[in-house]
Enzyme design. Structure first.
Site, PDB file in Angstrom:
ATOM      1  N   ALA A  66     -13.119  -0.325 -10.345  1.00  0.00           N
ATOM      2  CA  ALA A  66     -12.653   1.017 -10.690  1.00  0.00           C
ATOM      3  C   ALA A  66     -13.637   1.682 -11.656  1.00  0.00           C
ATOM      4  O   ALA A  66     -13.922   2.885 -11.537  1.00  0.00           O
ATOM      5  CB  ALA A  66     -11.264   0.947 -11.309  1.00  0.00           C
ATOM      6  N   SER A 123       0.828  -1.217   0.000  1.00  0.00           N
ATOM      7  CA  SER A 123       0.000   0.000   0.000  1.00  0.00           C
ATOM      8  C   SER A 123       0.862   1.266   0.000  1.00  0.00           C
ATOM      9  O   SER A 123       1.832   1.380   0.748  1.00  0.00           O
ATOM     10  CB  SER A 123      -0.915   0.021   1.226  1.00  0.00           C
ATOM     11  OG  SER A 123      -1.588   1.267   1.285  1.00  0.00           O
ATOM     12  N   GLY A 164     -15.001  -3.264 -13.934  1.00  0.00           N
ATOM     13  CA  GLY A 164     -14.673  -3.745 -12.592  1.00  0.00           C
ATOM     14  C   GLY A 164     -14.987  -2.684 -11.546  1.00  0.00           C
ATOM     15  O   GLY A 164     -15.745  -1.734 -11.799  1.00  0.00           O
ATOM     16  N   GLY A 207     -13.808  -0.826 -19.382  1.00  0.00           N
ATOM     17  CA  GLY A 207     -13.721  -1.648 -18.176  1.00  0.00           C
ATOM     18  C   GLY A 207     -15.056  -1.725 -17.473  1.00  0.00           C
ATOM     19  O   GLY A 207     -15.958  -0.904 -17.739  1.00  0.00           O
ATOM     20  N   ASP A 231     -13.157   7.558  -3.824  1.00  0.00           N
ATOM     21  CA  ASP A 231     -12.607   7.395  -5.182  1.00  0.00           C
ATOM     22  C   ASP A 231     -13.332   8.284  -6.185  1.00  0.00           C
ATOM     23  O   ASP A 231     -12.720   8.796  -7.130  1.00  0.00           O
ATOM     24  CB  ASP A 231     -12.713   5.932  -5.638  1.00  0.00           C
ATOM     25  CG  ASP A 231     -11.631   5.065  -5.008  1.00  0.00           C
ATOM     26  OD1 ASP A 231     -10.597   5.623  -4.593  1.00  0.00           O
ATOM     27  OD2 ASP A 231     -11.841   3.843  -4.918  1.00  0.00           O
ATOM     28  N   LYS A 254     -12.807  -3.818   0.720  1.00  0.00           N
ATOM     29  CA  LYS A 254     -13.660  -2.674   0.375  1.00  0.00           C
ATOM     30  C   LYS A 254     -15.140  -3.023   0.244  1.00  0.00           C
ATOM     31  O   LYS A 254     -16.004  -2.224   0.579  1.00  0.00           O
ATOM     32  CB  LYS A 254     -13.206  -2.072  -0.952  1.00  0.00           C
ATOM     33  CG  LYS A 254     -11.932  -1.267  -0.894  1.00  0.00           C
ATOM     34  CD  LYS A 254     -11.742  -0.645  -2.267  1.00  0.00           C
ATOM     35  CE  LYS A 254     -10.513   0.176  -2.370  1.00  0.00           C
ATOM     36  NZ  LYS A 254     -10.469   0.951  -3.621  1.00  0.00           N
TER      37      LYS A 254
HETATM   38  P1  ATR Z   1     -10.819  -3.364 -10.667  1.00  0.00           P
HETATM   39  O1  ATR Z   1     -11.750  -3.717  -9.547  1.00  0.00           O
HETATM   40  O2  ATR Z   1      -9.503  -2.789 -10.212  1.00  0.00           O
HETATM   41  O3  ATR Z   1     -11.469  -2.520 -11.718  1.00  0.00           O
HETATM   42  P2  ATR Z   1     -11.145  -5.912 -12.032  1.00  0.00           P
HETATM   43  O4  ATR Z   1     -12.495  -6.109 -11.478  1.00  0.00           O
HETATM   44  O5  ATR Z   1     -10.198  -7.081 -12.038  1.00  0.00           O
HETATM   45  O6  ATR Z   1     -10.346  -4.769 -11.297  1.00  0.00           O
HETATM   46  O7  ATR Z   1     -11.272  -5.313 -13.515  1.00  0.00           O
HETATM   47  C1  ATR Z   1     -10.228  -5.259 -14.410  1.00  0.00           C
HETATM   48  C2  ATR Z   1     -10.759  -4.700 -15.721  1.00  0.00           C
HETATM   49  O8  ATR Z   1      -9.720  -4.789 -16.699  1.00  0.00           O
HETATM   50  C3  ATR Z   1     -11.936  -5.504 -16.261  1.00  0.00           C
HETATM   51  O9  ATR Z   1     -12.802  -4.614 -16.918  1.00  0.00           O
HETATM   52  C4  ATR Z   1     -11.241  -6.452 -17.223  1.00  0.00           C
HETATM   53  O10 ATR Z   1     -12.083  -6.955 -18.244  1.00  0.00           O
HETATM   54  P3  ATR Z   1     -12.953  -8.302 -18.000  1.00  0.00           P
HETATM   55  O11 ATR Z   1     -14.146  -7.889 -17.217  1.00  0.00           O
HETATM   56  O12 ATR Z   1     -13.274  -8.760 -19.379  1.00  0.00           O
HETATM   57  O13 ATR Z   1     -12.051  -9.235 -17.252  1.00  0.00           O
HETATM   58  C5  ATR Z   1     -10.195  -5.551 -17.812  1.00  0.00           C
HETATM   59  N1  ATR Z   1      -9.110  -6.311 -18.425  1.00  0.00           N
HETATM   60  C6  ATR Z   1      -8.107  -6.966 -17.803  1.00  0.00           C
HETATM   61  N2  ATR Z   1      -7.286  -7.557 -18.705  1.00  0.00           N
HETATM   62  C7  ATR Z   1      -7.805  -7.274 -19.947  1.00  0.00           C
HETATM   63  C8  ATR Z   1      -7.411  -7.596 -21.295  1.00  0.00           C
HETATM   64  N3  ATR Z   1      -6.311  -8.332 -21.555  1.00  0.00           N
HETATM   65  N4  ATR Z   1      -8.181  -7.126 -22.313  1.00  0.00           N
HETATM   66  C9  ATR Z   1      -9.277  -6.364 -22.076  1.00  0.00           C
HETATM   67  N5  ATR Z   1      -9.689  -6.025 -20.813  1.00  0.00           N
HETATM   68  C10 ATR Z   1      -8.965  -6.474 -19.764  1.00  0.00           C
END
Ligand code: ATR
Length: 289
Positions: A141, A25, A139, A137, A113, A76
């Site tokens: 974030a 962290s 996830g 994305g 955030d 979280k």
């Molecule tokens: P966080 O909570 O930090 O946002 P996460 O839930 O692991 O982390 O999300 C990571 C994001 O990066 C997701 O949107 C993921 O897409 P998927 O939902 O399809 O997994 C995206 N991501 C990670 N690697 C990827 C890749 N090689 N190509 C496209 N998207 C990717």
């Protein structure tokens, strides 16, 4: 009372970060900088807490006199049910990253955030009129960034994620509190980019050790803003391409720093600032790692 660098008194205010693991962290370095800068009689410590002991650890915080804490992976989302109150923003995001403990020992959960992201945009660009946004994305974030934009008056959010079921689920969630959330296939098509005012990467693509996010940005309008929440490296391929096109950019370090301000102010009674010196201090940690 305030101190220079000489240590703590018995009345020192306490805060920390609960995570598992927590050694990675950056929050102790960040809050430590502000504590020293403002000569605060206070400490901010790493608190390694395994998931099965989160309940115990949270209940111990007021007993030990903590003013509050941050939460990081994997706590979280799991902490919500353990708190006396939770802010509307944190409920919408479905995650809490900041705890504030009042004089009665009640623990309030918030998620900074969202305000951190918007403050980083204002810091880098100035005030921006809300427009059409593409979020890459789906996830945690992406959720925080989407809620931030909605609360800042953006209504049209276009969600674009490799796994389309996840962007559909996020779109449904955002519609439940009034967003015009739309889902587009991954990667975003040039026609979709051509209609965007703001493009934000919330995926891990472009992060050191991960594949690059190599989008063709030619079709983005000239007034578009491009933001990446990845901050290692600070200038991702996405941001470099955006700059080469002459677009305005927002890097990911600003969100990391700005999200910490509200907690520090609540715990230690001083409103801290995000300065170039602080950015340099934090960037040195990435170089040391
Ligand atoms: P966080 O909570 O930090 O946002 P996460 O839930 O692991 O982390 O999300 C990571 C994001 O990066 C997701 O949107 C993921 O897409 P998927 O939902 O399809 O997994 C995206 N991501 C990670 N690697 C990827 C890749 N090689 N190509 C496209 N998207 C990717």
């Amino acid at each position: 009372m305030t101190l220079s660098d000489h240590g703590l008194t018995g009345a020192a205010k306490l805060a920390g970060v609960l995570g598992w693991p927590v050694a990675h962290s950056l929050s102790p370095r960040l809050h430590g900088y502000w504590l020293r800068h403002h000569h605060v009689d206070g400490a901010y410590v790493p608190l390694p807490v395994p998931p099965e002991r989160l309940d115990q650890a949270i209940r111990a915080l007021p007993v030990l006199g903590f003013a509050g804490a941050n939460l990081t992976i994997p706590h979280k989302e799991n902490v919500l049910s353990l708190l006396q109150s939770v802010s509307e923003t944190a409920r919408r995001i479905g995650a809490v990253n900041t705890l504030i403990i009042n004089g009665q020992g009640d623990i309030h959960g918030h998620n900074t955030d969202a305000e951190g992201f918007m403050a980083s945009v204002t810091d880098a660009i100035g005030d921006v009129a809300p427009g059409r946004v593409i979020i890459l994305g789906a996830g945690g974030a992406a959720r925080a960034v989407a809620v931030a934009l909605l609360e800042a008056g953006y209504s049209t959010l276009i969600l674009c994620n490799r796994t389309v079921e996840r962007s559909r689920a996020l779109a449904d969630h955002l519609r439940s509190f009034g967003a015009d959330a739309q889902v587009q296939p991954w990667p975003p098509a040039p026609e979709a980019l051509a209609r965007a005012d703001f493009l934000i990467n919330t995926t891990s693509l472009g992060m050191r050790g991960q594949p690059d996010l190599d989008l063709d940005l030619q079709s983005l309008p000239d007034h578009a803003i491009v933001s990446d929440i990845v901050y290692t490296p600070l200038e991702t391929t996405l941001l470099r391409h955006a700059k080469m096109r002459g677009l305005r950019t927002v890097d990911g370090l600003g969100m990391l720093l700005h999200q910490a301000r509200a907690g520090f102010a609540a715990w230690f009674g001083v409103a801290p600032a995000v300065t170039p010196e602080l950015r340099t201090h934090m960037l040195a940690a990435f170089k040391e790692a």
